[in-house]
Structures are given as structure tokens and as C-alpha cells.
Motif scaffolding. Structure first.
Motif, short mmCIF file in Angstrom:
data_model
loop_
_atom_site.label_atom_id
_atom_site.label_comp_id
_atom_site.label_asym_id
_atom_site.label_seq_id
_atom_site.Cartn_x
_atom_site.Cartn_y
_atom_site.Cartn_z
N ARG A 191 35.44 53.49 13.22
CA ARG A 191 34.06 53.97 13.20
C ARG A 191 33.65 54.44 11.80
NH1 ARG A 191 31.61 56.70 17.61
NH2 ARG A 191 31.88 55.50 19.55
N TRP A 194 31.26 52.43 9.76
CA TRP A 194 29.81 52.47 9.95
C TRP A 194 29.15 53.10 8.73
CZ3 TRP A 194 28.66 54.60 15.58
CH2 TRP A 194 29.22 53.72 16.52
N CYS A 396 26.44 60.31 12.56
CA CYS A 396 26.40 59.47 13.77
C CYS A 396 27.73 58.77 14.02
CB CYS A 396 25.25 58.47 13.71
SG CYS A 396 25.62 56.91 12.88
N LYS A 402 23.62 55.40 17.64
CA LYS A 402 23.67 54.40 16.58
C LYS A 402 22.32 54.19 15.89
CE LYS A 402 27.38 51.76 18.83
NZ LYS A 402 27.79 50.44 19.38
N ILE A 405 22.07 53.97 12.13
CA ILE A 405 22.52 52.72 11.51
C ILE A 405 21.36 51.75 11.40
CG2 ILE A 405 24.10 50.76 11.73
CD1 ILE A 405 26.01 52.58 13.26
#
Length: 459
Positions: A191, A194, A396, A402, A405
């Protein structure tokens, strides 16, 4: 080599194309060429997603790729923002023994007595708007600018390289402690990409030299230390983040439940003492860091500059633009002077509601409410520059949300303002950006609320 190509040919192709796109972004892009910018931006987001998708568990490989993409920018002069010229100016002024908070670049230039190298070039680079206002960058940021002045006091490119090196080091630190925090929260380690491999982060922070990367490093480090139980060190790390950019001050109320509810094995009195100790360390450390610059003149200048963001500047806003339109329709003029004073009070109210009415005693819950809180602030702000989104994007990673993003992708539409020589926003693009953001945000709120409700029923 043949085996490497056989099993990783798509990853190699994606990485090479990404590298070429980043190189074009760094050395061959003019910010008025929005079509080219949008094409590169979209391609980088798609290819970065494919790189992570095809190598989900190759942490070292993905980390190496992320570092390699950043190194591409090492010798590039930022082409989407001119703020770095002011950073260099402040650092060199500090190196010469002058308090950067007490004087204006335009005054030094008008008098022809600026005590630093390349003063005229730096002033022209930062622009008259920046040069006519007092600096508002806190002391840890100023220390980073000072380092650039020490190692490259007579070269703009040299100063850029030094500051970029510091930003890359901060991202490495975020990667290191971010992974550790993900493990503690039992969230998949990949993660972290991200954030680390997000083109927005590479372009806006490493590329454009915005020190949100340093602030985020201290925030993530603070959250990691808090999760480990080292609340006193976490307070110091949080104070350091405040001393990079003031924005983490918004998070302070949100720690209330973490101390009062989460530490439930000790007496309530001792829990309050811990909370007071945490807040005291944050405040005292922040004051100590500001101490070398403190004076009545500093407080006046710094306060005036901060006030400008709420009552004078407008860019890429959402809810505020709707309010402004209503003001034009009903009153006939821009009501930013009034609204700019009210909106911060509404933000404070939202933060207090999140503090006391939302369950946020665990670290995962705390980080979620921090992300919602900072996004609420941006939704109500009069000015939302692209690089501001780095904070909710980093947070996040540790949540179920999300939408930051997606926001980091559609924020590119704010750059359409540079198409016009007089810097004019296209509000249709602003509307498109926030339609996507609010649409995904609302759907995720309903989805996650439904999941929580179902869990409460079956447990």
C-alpha cells in the motif's frame, strides 16, 4: 539477462517508458503546454499502476524504481512552480545572518542592496507577488533552505540539487516508517506505493521542490512512534512536522480519544496527564524551533501573510467558489473578505465534531479521521494548490479510502490556468475535478458506513 526479460519484460517496458515520460516532464515541458502535460500525466498514472499491479510483492524492486524515477529530476529546474526561488532567497538571507521573516525581497531589490548572490535572478524567478509578501515558511523549512545556501550559495541549480536531495531523503524515510506502520496495523505493505510511486508525489514534491514531503515524513514517523507507545517522541516528531508547514496543527484536537480512550488500562487521571503531556511537548518544541526568529515584528509579518491565504488568494477552490458565485448573484461583489473569516471557524467546528463524536481511538481510526479532517479543510479553503494534496494522499494509504488517489490524478486540471498569459482559471475544469472527487468520496463514505453497520449487526 534473457531470464530477466522473459519473466519481467512488461515491467521493464513499463518502467523504461515511465522513465522517458518523467525525463520529458523534467527537461522538455513548458507548463503552458497543457495537452502535452495531460498526456504525460495520464500515461504515468496508468503505467505506474501497471508496474505495481505486475509486481505486487516485489517491495525492493518497486522501491528501487521509485528512487530511480526521482533521480531523473536531480538536475532539473522546476517547471510547474517558481516557489523554489523564494526558498533559495530565504536560505541565503539566513546564511548571511538576516532574519528572512523581517524583510521583503522587493525592498532589497529596489534599494539595490541585497546581500546574496543572484538576488535579481531569484527575485525575477519568484515573481512580484511572492517578492512583495513576507515569507511564511516555518523554521524547519528554513533550515532546509539554509543547507542549500551552505552547499550552493552561488548556484541556483546547485541549490535545487541540494533541496531535491533532502526531499528524496524524506521520501525514503516515509517509505521506511510507512512500511513499519502498515505492518503494525496489519495492512498490506505494498500500500505504501500508493504514495511512493504515485506520479503526483514524484512530480509535485521531488520535481517541483515542495517540502510537503519533509512534513509528511515527520507525520508518518510520529504516527509510527505513537503506535509503538512512544507518545513523547511522537509529540516531538509532530512538532517538527508543524515546523515544516503549519497544516498539522489541524490534527491536534483529533488525538484526544487516542489518549483518553485507547489507553484504557490506566486511570483516567493518568490518561489526561498523558494527553496534556503530549500537547505540551508539541507546543513547547514548536515554540523552541521558532524561538530564534521570534519578535513582535515577526508575529505581525507572519500573521499578515497567513491571513492572505484566507482573505485574498483564490485558486482551485470547490465549496468556496459556489459561495462566491452566490455572493455575486445576491450582493454583487466578491465576498472573500467575509467568507475567508467564517470558513476557518467552520473547519474548527468540523474538527471538534470529528474529535468528540466520531469513534477514533485506534490508530487506524485516528488516521482516517485525520484524512477526513484535512480534506474538510481543503474542501472549504479559498486556495488549494496541487501539492497540498500530498498529506491526504499519504494518510489514505492507511485507510479504506482511495478518493485522494483519484484527486491526485484529476488535480492536473488546475494547471489549465497556465494556458492563459494572465493566469486565468477555467471553472469548467475545476468543476470536473471536484465532481470526480466528491462523487468518489461520497460513494466511499456510504460504502464504508454500510460495512461498519453490517459488522456491528453480526458481531
Amino acid at each position: 539477462m534473457v531470464r530477466l526479460w522473459k519473466y519481467h519484460k512488461f515491467s521493464i517496458i513499463f518502467t523504461v517508458v515511465c522513465a522517458l515520460f518523467y525525463w520529458n516532464f523534467a527537461y522538455r515541458l513548458d507548463r503552458i503546454d497543457f495537452l502535452k502535460m495531460f498526456g504525460l500525466w495520464t500515461g504515468l498514472f496508468f503505467l505506474s499502476y501497471k508496474i505495481v499491479q505486475t509486481n505486487p510483492n516485489s517491495i525492493k524492486l518497486l522501491a528501487s524504481i521509485a528512487l530511480g524515477f526521482r533521480i531523473i529530476f536531480l538536475f532539473a529546474i522546476p517547471n510547474l512552480s517558481q516557489d523554489f526561488y523564494r526558498f533559495i532567497w530565504d536560505g541565503r538571507m539566513l546564511l548571511e545572518g538576516f532574519n528572512p521573516y523581517l524583510s521583503l525581497p522587493e525592498i532589497w531589490i529596489a534599494q539595490g542592496s541585497a546581500p546574496i548572490a543572484q538576488a535579481q535572478e531569484l527575485y525575477e524567478g519568484m515573481g512580484t507577488l511572492n517578492g512583495s509578501h513576507y515569507t511564511n515558511y516555518p523554521p524547519v523549512s528554513q533550515f532546509c533552505y539554509l543547507i542549500a545556501g551552505i552547499f550552493a550559495g552561488k548556484s541556483i541549480l546547485g541549490s535545487v540539487v541540494v533541496m531535491r536531495f533532502l526531499i528524496i531523503l524524506a521520501d525514503i524515510g516515509t517509505f521506511f516508517f510507512g512500511r513499519k506502520l502498515l505492518r503494525l496495523l496489519q495492512i498490506p505493505e505494498n500500500r505504501i506505493f500508493w504514495y511512493i510511486l504515485n506520479p503526483f508525489v514524484i512530480l509535485e514534491l521531488t520535481g517541483n521542490l515542495h517540502f510537503e514531503s519533509v512534513m509528511i515524513f515527520f507525520i508518518i514517523w510520529s504516527l509510527y512512534l505513537l503506535q509503538k507507545g512512544y507518545w513523547y517522541w511522537a509529540a516531538i516528531a509532530l512538532a517538527l512536522s508543524v515546523s515544516v508547514k503549519l497544516i498539522p496543527l489541524l490534527f491536534l484536537p483529533l488525538f484526544f480519544q487516542k489518549f483518553i480512550v485507547d489507553f484504557d488500562k490506566i486511570s483516567l487521571k493518568y490518561r489526561f496527564l498523558k494527553l496534556i503531556g503530549f500537547y505540551s511537548i508539541v507546543i513547547i518544541t514548536t515554540v523552541v524551533l521558532f524561538a530564534p526568529f521570534l519578535s513582535l515584528e515577526f508575529i505581525s509579518n507572519f500573521g499578515k501573510t497567513i491571513g492572505l491565504w484566507f482573505q485574498n488568494f483564490e485558486f482551485n477552490a470547490s465549496i468556496y467558489y459556489i459561495i462566491r458565485w452566490i455572493g455575486y448573484q445576491t450582493i454583487g461583489w466578491n465576498i472573500i473578505g467575509t467568507v475567508g473569516k467564517i470558513l476557518p471557524l467552520i473547519v474548527i467546528g468540523i474538527l471538534l465534531l470529528l474529535t468528540f463524536l466520531r469513534k477514533n481511538k485506534s490508530s487506524a481510526q485516528l488516521i482516517t479521521v485525520m484524512m477526513v479532517g484535512i480534506c474538510s479543510y481543503y474542501f472549504l479553503s479559498t486556495t488549494v494548490h496541487p501539492w497540498y494534496l500530498a498529506v491526504p494522499l499519504a494518510l489514505c494509504v492507511f485507510t479504506k479510502y482511495k478518493f485522494p488517489i483519484w484527486w491526485s490524478f484529476v488535480i492536473i486540471f488546475s494547471y489549465t490556468a497556465y494556458i492563459h498569459p494572465d493566469f486565468k482559471e477555467n471553472l469548467w475544469f475545476v468543476a470536473l475535478e471536484y465532481s470526480v472527487v466528491f462523487g468518489i468520496f461520497i460513494s466511499e463514505v456510504f460504502k464504508n458506513t454500510k460495512i461498519v453497520s453490517l459488522k456491528s449487526i453480526y458481531t
